[in-house]
Design a protein around this motif. Structure first.
Motif, short mmCIF file in Angstrom:
data_model
loop_
_atom_site.label_atom_id
_atom_site.label_comp_id
_atom_site.label_asym_id
_atom_site.label_seq_id
_atom_site.Cartn_x
_atom_site.Cartn_y
_atom_site.Cartn_z
N PHE A 1 46.99 18.70 27.62
CA PHE A 1 47.68 17.51 27.37
C PHE A 1 47.83 16.51 28.43
CE2 PHE A 1 52.12 15.90 27.82
CZ PHE A 1 51.88 14.80 26.74
N ILE B 1 58.51 18.44 30.05
CA ILE B 1 57.34 17.67 29.97
C ILE B 1 57.47 16.41 30.60
CG2 ILE B 1 55.61 16.55 28.30
CD1 ILE B 1 55.40 18.77 26.67
N PHE B 2 58.40 15.66 30.21
CA PHE B 2 58.74 14.14 31.04
C PHE B 2 58.92 14.58 32.52
CE2 PHE B 2 59.97 14.17 26.61
CZ PHE B 2 59.07 13.45 26.01
N THR C 1 61.54 8.50 30.97
CA THR C 1 61.92 9.76 30.81
C THR C 1 63.65 10.16 30.31
OG1 THR C 1 60.46 10.28 32.51
CG2 THR C 1 61.86 11.88 32.26
N LEU D 1 56.65 12.84 35.40
CA LEU D 1 56.98 11.98 36.52
C LEU D 1 56.59 12.69 37.90
CD1 LEU D 1 58.76 9.65 36.63
CD2 LEU D 1 60.70 11.08 36.90
N LEU E 1 58.31 14.12 20.04
CA LEU E 1 58.34 12.98 21.10
C LEU E 1 57.08 12.99 21.97
CD1 LEU E 1 61.84 13.04 22.23
CD2 LEU E 1 60.59 11.22 20.94
N THR E 2 56.38 14.23 22.51
CA THR E 2 55.47 14.21 23.17
C THR E 2 54.18 14.00 22.34
OG1 THR E 2 55.38 16.82 22.98
CG2 THR E 2 56.33 16.03 24.88
N SER F 1 52.54 3.54 32.48
CA SER F 1 53.38 3.68 33.81
C SER F 1 52.90 4.84 34.61
CB SER F 1 54.83 3.79 33.73
OG SER F 1 55.15 5.11 32.95
N MET G 1 60.62 6.70 35.08
CA MET G 1 61.85 7.23 35.19
C MET G 1 62.89 6.76 34.03
SD MET G 1 64.72 7.57 37.95
CE MET G 1 66.57 8.28 37.62
N LEU H 1 57.15 4.09 38.94
CA LEU H 1 58.06 4.93 38.66
C LEU H 1 59.33 4.61 38.13
CD1 LEU H 1 57.24 7.07 41.88
CD2 LEU H 1 56.91 7.58 39.63
N LEU I 1 66.42 13.36 22.62
CA LEU I 1 66.27 14.84 22.41
C LEU I 1 67.44 15.66 22.47
CD1 LEU I 1 63.87 16.43 21.98
CD2 LEU I 1 63.66 17.31 24.34
N LEU J 1 67.52 14.99 39.11
CA LEU J 1 65.95 15.27 39.25
C LEU J 1 64.86 14.26 39.27
CD1 LEU J 1 65.00 18.43 37.30
CD2 LEU J 1 64.67 18.29 39.54
N SER J 2 65.10 13.41 38.48
CA SER J 2 64.04 12.28 38.39
C SER J 2 64.48 11.24 39.72
CB SER J 2 64.30 11.37 37.14
OG SER J 2 64.42 12.23 36.08
N ILE K 1 66.48 21.00 29.26
CA ILE K 1 65.57 19.79 29.97
C ILE K 1 64.30 19.53 29.30
CG2 ILE K 1 64.77 18.99 32.05
CD1 ILE K 1 66.96 20.36 33.37
N PRO K 2 64.07 18.63 28.88
CA PRO K 2 62.72 18.46 28.37
C PRO K 2 61.58 18.20 29.56
CG PRO K 2 63.61 16.31 28.37
CD PRO K 2 64.85 17.36 28.72
N LEU L 1 54.76 4.37 28.65
CA LEU L 1 55.19 5.94 29.61
C LEU L 1 53.76 6.30 30.17
CD1 LEU L 1 56.88 7.87 31.00
CD2 LEU L 1 56.73 9.50 28.77
N TYR M 1 63.86 9.30 26.68
CA TYR M 1 63.32 10.53 25.91
C TYR M 1 64.25 11.62 26.02
CZ TYR M 1 58.98 8.48 24.58
OH TYR M 1 57.86 7.60 24.09
N THR M 2 64.79 12.04 27.12
CA THR M 2 65.84 13.05 27.39
C THR M 2 67.21 12.78 26.53
OG1 THR M 2 65.03 13.23 29.57
CG2 THR M 2 66.97 14.39 28.99
N VAL N 1 68.78 15.81 34.63
CA VAL N 1 67.51 15.15 34.53
C VAL N 1 67.70 13.93 35.23
CG1 VAL N 1 65.90 14.27 33.06
CG2 VAL N 1 67.07 16.21 32.44
#
Lengths: 306, 380
Positions: B312, B209-210, A277, B214, A242-243, A264, A274, A270, A284, A22-23, B206-207, A261, A280-281, A19
């Protein structure tokens, strides 16, 4: 057990790394301007930004810098909120969001399990049907519509609760219920089917034959077995809450992380997006980790391979 | 036993005659018969059919123009008296249609616009037909008006088009990815299979949605947007299709793989292999058609999730872009407009009803289809 825990932790870490990467790649996707547009950026912030995020270095060097920063727990600075570091923003917002989320989860679990047992004991009754209805509404309506209807109903038509804000218990009721109710209904249905399943088992008949009170059979013998499906649903429910909390925080004007979030994203901030994000990850992944381990503790039949 | 003893030939002839009387039934017909007995699923199917027709032929119905701003009636409540008025502005008494007015009020491009495509032509034809049938009559604001005085009923119909297309196309994208991936993985088996499924496991945790939030933030950057439009991607919705397709295929891939694992042991696969079919042919021509039932079921259950996700994103302001509308956008506008001063319940209730009833119907249909296509799965 320890080998399992280690393997599971390794797995979680690799997901986090994916993650993060990716971000990071997404943030740097705008050609020539890492972290999005410079347009309208405060020149002072821009100067700090260049230095802070090593913007003059090639991308793989920046990747290394950012990764070490994140590993040290330093999430950097925001593009729009000039007087705060992202860590300070998190320190302010996280307790609020965590309260909201945990209360909603707690509400969903207690209410769901109790209602599920009730509807399993009285199958086809009023509780059973209304739970079905609430669960389907949760599937079919977006959270913000439910919240909007709740505000119209319980704030304006029946003036029971304040429409927005944070601080007192009365402020909490609507957001927590709106956030938790769909999951409560789903948990209730899981408990119900698990309960019905368990109640038809031989060992329950044995318990009955021994002459135990029905309530003892339910709580001592049947409950634990019927909660397994609920346990495995906690992971997805956490993701949903969370969402969902993004939505509720915005609608009820709660000063948590979700609203940062959302903001932003609007401000195209960004670095903040990030960091949140990733946060939150992490939450989770931690939750999934705990659930997996608990699952093993509750049900010894489950094999220990990741 | 009273009959005279019959010869073997007679016995077989009788059996044959009996067998010819029995009509075989295909799997599809059998499922359809079971589905017809499920009242909830049939109502859902009928409702979805109506919504689909309603959305497809939107310009034909005597509705107001969805983009007609009239500040004099901002936040006007629903009204039914009179139910219809003769007030259209884009058509004159002789029945001639003003192309410029239409493109402003409906967002249908005029024929001489270089960007005008077959869909604009289709819409224009429908509008012309409407002019011929209904003249200058149009419905009053049965569902009220929004903050700019636009008619909510018309916007609901035009929003239905986008919401349904978003659900369908994104669902199809996820279906194509999921089915190809799952079928390939299941058929190849062995190391390839376990590698491919491990990859799915990683993606599962992997979540998204976030990450998607992004991603869309980045894609919204003017510079990236310019780059994308040089590729012919003008719209955020187009990106949405791919993004959603890329997320929601995971469950489909898992289910399809499981099914393929058991199907590939069947004799028809062996037969196909014997006559020299290559792998791709076996997977896509022999295996996938046998998966159709499960694919349809998962499609009807994926579409509601996709539509909710669109709602959403619309709530976050990352969904469909104005002046286009979707149900998610409308519901969000409704929620934003709630204030203590005036309670415009219709702005929340009607979009919520439209979205909710459609998703309800899809869920019912999906459940019904699952029971009809695979009775063994029932009550599980």
């Amino acid at each position: 057990m320890i080998a399992y825990l280690l393997r599971r932790a390794l797995w979680t870490l690799s997901v986090l790394w994916v993650v993060f990467t990716l971000s990071f790649l997404l943030m740097n996707a705008v050609p020539g301007r890492p972290f999005g547009g410079d347009r309208g950026m405060d020149p002072e912030i821009e100067k700090i930004f260049r230095a802070r995020y090593h913007l003059d270095e090639p991308i793989y060097v920046r990747y290394g810098y950012l990764l070490t920063d994140y590993l040290r727990g330093d999430f950097g600075i925001s593009k729009t909120l000039r007087d705060f570091s992202i860590n300070e923003i998190i320190a302010q917002g996280l307790p609020v969001s965590a309260t909201l989320g945990l209360l909603a989860l707690l509400f969903a679990l207690t209410f769901g399990i109790i209602a599920g047992i009730a509807s399993a004991v009285r199958r086809g009754g009023l509780v059973d049907h209304s739970l079905m209805a609430v669960a389907t509404v949760g599937i079919a309506l977006p959270e913000f519509v439910v919240a909007g209807l709740a505000i119209i109903m319980f704030v304006f038509i029946l003036p029971w609760f304040p429409s927005a804000g944070w601080g007192s218990l009365r402020h909490l009721v609507l957001p927590v219920v709106c956030l938790g109710l769909p999951y409560a209904a789903y948990i209730a249905r899981l408990t119900r089917s698990g309960m019905l399943d368990v109640l038809s088992q031989d060992y329950i008949r044995t318990a009955r034959a021994k002459g135990l009170a029905p309530s003892t059979i339910l709580t001592r013998h049947a409950l634990k077995g019927s909660l397994l499906p609920v346990l495995s649903y906690i992971g997805p429910a956490t993701a949903g809450i969370l969402t969902g909390s993004l939505v509720e925080e915005k609608i009820f004007a709660i000063p948590g992380l979700g609203i940062h979030l959302v903001e932003s994203v609007f401000q195209r901030d960004l670095t903040l997006a990030m960091a949140l994000t990733m946060l939150y990850t992490v939450i989770l992944c931690l939750m999934n980790f705990i659930v997996d381990v608990l699952y093993k503790v509750v049900d010894p039949r489950i094999k220990l391979d990741a | 036993m009273t009959d005279a003893p019959v010869t073997a030939a007679e016995k077989y002839a009788r059996l044959l005659a009996e067998a010819q009387q029995v009509r075989g039934t295909s799997l599809g017909r059998d499922a359809w018969r079971r589905l017809k007995r499920n009242r909830a699923a049939m109502i859902a199917l009928g409702y979805l059919f109506l919504i689909g027709i309603g959305a497809l032929f939107t310009p034909l119905w005597p509705l107001q123009a969805p983009r007609m701003v009239r500040s004099d009636r901002a936040f006007a409540a629903p009204q039914f008296q009179p139910a219809f008025t003769q007030t259209t502005t884009w058509i004159d008494d002789s029945g001639a249609i003003d192309d410029d007015a239409v493109s402003a009020a409906f967002g249908i491009r005029a024929a001489d616009d270089p960007k005008s495509g077959w869909f604009d032509a289709f819409n224009r034809q429908l509008l012309r037909l409407r002019g011929a049938i209904f003249g200058r009559w149009e419905a009053a604001s049965w569902c009220g008006c929004d903050m700019l005085g636009r008619d909510l009923l018309a916007r609901l119909f035009w929003g239905a088009r986008i919401s349904l297309v978003v659900g369908l196309v994104a669902g199809l994208v996820s279906l194509v990815i999921g089915v190809s991936y799952g079928a390939t993985s299941g058929y190849l088996g062995g190391t390839v299979d376990s590698l491919m499924m491990r990859f799915v496991d990683v993606l599962y945790s992997i979540p998204f949605i976030f990450v998607v939030i992004l991603l869309i933030t980045v894609l919204d950057d003017p510079e990236v947007k310019a780059g994308l439009s040089s590729w012919g991607i003008e719209n955020r919705i187009t990106i949405f299709f791919f993004v959603v397709g890329a997320i929601y295929w995971l469950t489909m891939a898992r289910v399809v793989r499981g099914q393929v694992l058991s199907l590939k042991q069947e004799q028809f696969v062996e037969a196909a292999r014997t006559i020299g079919c290559n792998r791709r042919r076996i997977i896509f021509l022999h295996l996938v058609p046998n998966l159709l039932s499960i694919i349809i079921v998962y499609l009807t259950l994926t579409i509601p999730r996709v539509m909710l996700f669109e709602a959403f994103l619309s709530f976050l302001g990352l969904g469909v872009e104005a002046p286009d509308v979707s149900w998610g956008v409308l519901a969000n506008e409704g929620t934003q407009s709630i204030t203590a001063v005036h309670i415009d319940w219709w702005l929340v209730v009607y979009p919520g009803l439209a979205l909710g009833s459609t998703l309800f119907a899809l869920n019912f249909l999906g459940d019904g289809l699952r029971d009809a296509l695979d009775p063994r799965l029932k009550n599980r």
